[in-house]
Design a protein around this motif. Structure first.
Motif, PDB file in Angstrom:
ATOM      1  N   ILE A 242       2.106   0.345   2.450  1.00  0.00           N
ATOM      2  CA  ILE A 242       0.978  -0.576   2.594  1.00  0.00           C
ATOM      3  C   ILE A 242       1.391  -1.986   2.183  1.00  0.00           C
ATOM      4  CG2 ILE A 242      -1.324  -1.145   1.708  1.00  0.00           C
ATOM      5  CD1 ILE A 242      -1.669   1.991   1.350  1.00  0.00           C
ATOM      6  N   LEU A 243       2.069  -2.107   1.063  1.00  0.00           N
ATOM      7  CA  LEU A 243       2.507  -3.432   0.604  1.00  0.00           C
ATOM      8  C   LEU A 243       3.437  -4.077   1.616  1.00  0.00           C
ATOM      9  CD1 LEU A 243       3.059  -2.808  -3.215  1.00  0.00           C
ATOM     10  CD2 LEU A 243       1.087  -3.871  -2.102  1.00  0.00           C
ATOM     11  N   THR A 244       4.298  -3.279   2.221  1.00  0.00           N
ATOM     12  CA  THR A 244       5.192  -3.793   3.262  1.00  0.00           C
ATOM     13  C   THR A 244       4.374  -4.336   4.427  1.00  0.00           C
ATOM     14  OG1 THR A 244       6.939  -2.239   2.636  1.00  0.00           O
ATOM     15  CG2 THR A 244       7.053  -3.183   4.859  1.00  0.00           C
ATOM     16  N   ARG A 245       3.411  -3.570   4.872  1.00  0.00           N
ATOM     17  CA  ARG A 245       2.568  -3.976   6.002  1.00  0.00           C
ATOM     18  C   ARG A 245       1.773  -5.249   5.685  1.00  0.00           C
ATOM     19  NH1 ARG A 245       1.352   0.748   7.154  1.00  0.00           N
ATOM     20  NH2 ARG A 245      -0.581   1.025   6.034  1.00  0.00           N
ATOM     21  N   LEU A 246       1.322  -5.369   4.445  1.00  0.00           N
ATOM     22  CA  LEU A 246       0.536  -6.539   4.039  1.00  0.00           C
ATOM     23  C   LEU A 246       1.402  -7.776   3.807  1.00  0.00           C
ATOM     24  CD1 LEU A 246      -1.972  -4.986   1.459  1.00  0.00           C
ATOM     25  CD2 LEU A 246      -2.412  -5.603   3.843  1.00  0.00           C
ATOM     26  N   GLY A 247       2.711  -7.593   3.708  1.00  0.00           N
ATOM     27  CA  GLY A 247       3.598  -8.714   3.401  1.00  0.00           C
ATOM     28  C   GLY A 247       3.617  -9.055   1.927  1.00  0.00           C
ATOM     29  N   ALA A 248       3.324  -8.077   1.076  1.00  0.00           N
ATOM     30  CA  ALA A 248       3.292  -8.268  -0.375  1.00  0.00           C
ATOM     31  C   ALA A 248       4.663  -7.920  -0.962  1.00  0.00           C
ATOM     32  CB  ALA A 248       2.182  -7.426  -0.993  1.00  0.00           C
ATOM     33  N   GLY A 249       5.674  -8.662  -0.539  1.00  0.00           N
ATOM     34  CA  GLY A 249       7.053  -8.358  -0.904  1.00  0.00           C
ATOM     35  C   GLY A 249       7.359  -8.426  -2.382  1.00  0.00           C
TER      36      GLY A 249
END
Length: 148
Positions: A70-77
């Motif tokens: 989910i973090l990857t998809r949101l761009g929350a690197g």
């Protein structure tokens, strides 16, 4: 922007309430989108309350892996990097026979991590608390913006 963050927070509380009120805590009965929102809520609630160990020990490796996606998809690197580094640090216990449940991890962690590594784990919690990706706003834009 604060209104958007608040809107997502309110939405995440509502979905999490639905999980328990309508579905008895059974995640599979929520839509995929709602499951993702609950996973974000879990991450935010526990990371800001007790840090990574609380988050991981409460929800486990499967939830952790799905949250990474989910973090990857949101761009929350940055958030992703923080929790991934934390998980790698505690993974040293995975073959310890004394670990019968997730909450056994904190009991034995100091036997595996030296003082510097333990300090790093604390620093990672603090880095997360600085809200490096503005996760609530990212989540609002991903899950709610088109509905607003």
């Amino acid at each position: 922007m604060d209104e958007q963050r608040q809107a997502f927070e309110d939405y995440s509380f509502a979905v999490t309430g639905k999980l328990f009120d309508q579905h008895g805590g059974k995640m599979e009965q929520l839509s995929e989108k709602e499951q993702e929102v609950v996973r974000i809520w879990r991450l935010e609630a526990d990371m800001y309350n007790g840090g990574f160990l609380q988050y991981f020990c409460n929800w486990g490796p499967e939830n952790f892996e799905k949250t990474q996606q989910i973090l990857t998809r949101l761009g929350a690197g940055k958030s992703l990097a923080i929790i991934t580094e934390c998980e790698k640090m505690i993974a040293v216990l995975k073959d310890d026979d004394r670990i019968q449940e997730l909450w056994d991890i904190p009991k034995y962690l100091d036997e595996y991590l030296d003082e510097e590594q333990q300090q790093r784990l604390n620093e990672l919690d603090e880095e997360y608390w600085e809200n490096p990706d503005d996760l609530q706003l990212l989540a609002y834009n991903y899950y709610l913006k088109h509905d607003a």
